[in-house]
Design a protein around this motif. Structure first.
Motif, PDB file in Angstrom:
ATOM      1  N   GLU A  87       0.281  19.964  33.511  1.00 53.25           N
ATOM      2  CA  GLU A  87      -0.350  18.663  33.736  1.00 53.25           C
ATOM      3  C   GLU A  87       0.622  17.491  33.799  1.00 53.25           C
ATOM      4  OE1 GLU A  87      -3.991  17.925  31.646  1.00 53.25           O
ATOM      5  OE2 GLU A  87      -4.230  20.046  31.214  1.00 53.25           O
ATOM      6  N   GLY A  88       1.915  17.754  33.724  1.00 53.09           N
ATOM      7  CA  GLY A  88       2.888  16.678  33.859  1.00 53.09           C
ATOM      8  C   GLY A  88       3.611  16.355  32.570  1.00 53.09           C
ATOM      9  N   SER A  89       4.500  15.369  32.680  1.00 50.84           N
ATOM     10  CA  SER A  89       5.299  14.991  31.517  1.00 50.84           C
ATOM     11  C   SER A  89       5.471  13.476  31.459  1.00 50.84           C
ATOM     12  CB  SER A  89       6.659  15.673  31.574  1.00 50.84           C
ATOM     13  OG  SER A  89       7.400  15.235  32.695  1.00 50.84           O
ATOM     14  N   HIS A  90       5.866  13.006  30.277  1.00 48.56           N
ATOM     15  CA  HIS A  90       6.117  11.591  30.035  1.00 48.56           C
ATOM     16  C   HIS A  90       7.366  11.465  29.177  1.00 48.56           C
ATOM     17  CE1 HIS A  90       2.268  10.016  31.517  1.00 48.56           C
ATOM     18  NE2 HIS A  90       1.713  11.093  30.987  1.00 48.56           N
ATOM     19  N   GLU A  91       8.138  10.428  29.421  1.00 52.76           N
ATOM     20  CA  GLU A  91       9.275  10.066  28.572  1.00 52.76           C
ATOM     21  C   GLU A  91       8.758   9.033  27.580  1.00 52.76           C
ATOM     22  OE1 GLU A  91      12.964  10.419  29.203  1.00 52.76           O
ATOM     23  OE2 GLU A  91      12.591  12.105  30.542  1.00 52.76           O
ATOM     24  N   LEU A  92       8.905   9.305  26.288  1.00 49.07           N
ATOM     25  CA  LEU A  92       8.356   8.417  25.265  1.00 49.07           C
ATOM     26  C   LEU A  92       9.394   8.051  24.224  1.00 49.07           C
ATOM     27  CD1 LEU A  92       5.055  10.387  24.581  1.00 49.07           C
ATOM     28  CD2 LEU A  92       5.326   8.386  26.021  1.00 49.07           C
ATOM     29  N   ASP A  93       9.241   6.882  23.645  1.00 47.06           N
ATOM     30  CA  ASP A  93      10.053   6.494  22.499  1.00 47.06           C
ATOM     31  C   ASP A  93       9.413   7.150  21.281  1.00 47.06           C
ATOM     32  OD1 ASP A  93      11.648   5.342  20.584  1.00 47.06           O
ATOM     33  OD2 ASP A  93      10.703   3.378  20.723  1.00 47.06           O
ATOM     34  N   PHE A 139      -1.683  11.579  27.071  1.00 50.24           N
ATOM     35  CA  PHE A 139      -2.477  12.671  27.629  1.00 50.24           C
ATOM     36  C   PHE A 139      -3.908  12.597  27.108  1.00 50.24           C
ATOM     37  CE2 PHE A 139       1.918  14.155  27.134  1.00 50.24           C
ATOM     38  CZ  PHE A 139       2.216  14.494  28.439  1.00 50.24           C
ATOM     39  N   ASP A 140      -4.833  13.099  27.874  1.00 50.78           N
ATOM     40  CA  ASP A 140      -6.244  13.080  27.477  1.00 50.78           C
ATOM     41  C   ASP A 140      -6.562  14.360  26.695  1.00 50.78           C
ATOM     42  OD1 ASP A 140      -8.884  12.278  27.251  1.00 50.78           O
ATOM     43  OD2 ASP A 140      -9.452  13.187  29.160  1.00 50.78           O
ATOM     44  N   VAL A 141      -5.927  14.494  25.510  1.00 52.28           N
ATOM     45  CA  VAL A 141      -6.136  15.669  24.666  1.00 52.28           C
ATOM     46  C   VAL A 141      -6.225  15.247  23.211  1.00 52.28           C
ATOM     47  CG1 VAL A 141      -4.953  17.280  26.208  1.00 52.28           C
ATOM     48  CG2 VAL A 141      -3.661  16.138  24.415  1.00 52.28           C
ATOM     49  N   SER A 142      -6.884  16.063  22.443  1.00 46.24           N
ATOM     50  CA  SER A 142      -6.953  15.887  21.001  1.00 46.24           C
ATOM     51  C   SER A 142      -5.933  16.817  20.358  1.00 46.24           C
ATOM     52  CB  SER A 142      -8.358  16.252  20.516  1.00 46.24           C
ATOM     53  OG  SER A 142      -8.355  16.512  19.135  1.00 46.24           O
ATOM     54  N   GLU A 171       7.075  20.491  24.134  1.00 52.77           N
ATOM     55  CA  GLU A 171       6.111  21.114  25.041  1.00 52.77           C
ATOM     56  C   GLU A 171       4.761  21.160  24.345  1.00 52.77           C
ATOM     57  OE1 GLU A 171       5.475  25.168  27.677  1.00 52.77           O
ATOM     58  OE2 GLU A 171       7.049  25.089  26.205  1.00 52.77           O
ATOM     59  N   VAL A 172       3.724  20.829  25.096  1.00 54.08           N
ATOM     60  CA  VAL A 172       2.364  20.848  24.565  1.00 54.08           C
ATOM     61  C   VAL A 172       1.560  21.828  25.410  1.00 54.08           C
ATOM     62  CG1 VAL A 172       0.312  19.461  24.089  1.00 54.08           C
ATOM     63  CG2 VAL A 172       2.581  18.419  23.900  1.00 54.08           C
ATOM     64  N   VAL A 173       0.866  22.756  24.750  1.00 51.24           N
ATOM     65  CA  VAL A 173       0.030  23.727  25.466  1.00 51.24           C
ATOM     66  C   VAL A 173      -1.397  23.642  24.944  1.00 51.24           C
ATOM     67  CG1 VAL A 173       1.899  25.324  26.031  1.00 51.24           C
ATOM     68  CG2 VAL A 173       0.704  25.584  23.879  1.00 51.24           C
ATOM     69  N   ARG A 174      -2.336  23.737  25.880  1.00 52.85           N
ATOM     70  CA  ARG A 174      -3.755  23.735  25.500  1.00 52.85           C
ATOM     71  C   ARG A 174      -4.132  25.086  24.908  1.00 52.85           C
ATOM     72  NH1 ARG A 174      -7.155  19.649  27.613  1.00 52.85           N
ATOM     73  NH2 ARG A 174      -6.104  18.378  29.154  1.00 52.85           N
TER      74      ARG A 174
END
Length: 67
Positions: free
Chosen positions: A10-16, A29-32, A59-62
């Motif tokens: 679903e993609g990636s983001h660069e975050l502080d 992301f639209d996840v809990s 990495e985040v997996v549903r």
């Protein structure tokens, strides 16, 4: 401290990530936090744990519930 957070498929983001927990990295992301697992170097980490200073990628997996 910038971390790349990728939600598998679903993609990636660069975050502080300074001063944040792994759960807070899920905000773009639209996840809990209850429907995903957060992995660092292929190993799951607790969502309420502070992000380690030496981490560059998360990495985040549903999780899928059968039924």
């Amino acid at each position: 401290m910038t971390v790349t957070v990728e939600l598998a498929g679903e993609g990636s983001h660069e975050l502080d990530a300074a001063g944040k927990t792994y759960a807070e990295l899920l905000a773009p992301f639209d996840v809990s936090k209850h429907e995903v697992s957060v992995l660092v170097e292929g190993q799951p980490v607790p969502e309420d744990q502070p992000v380690a200073n030496d981490i560059e990628r998360v990495e985040v997996v549903r999780l899928i519930q059968g039924g």
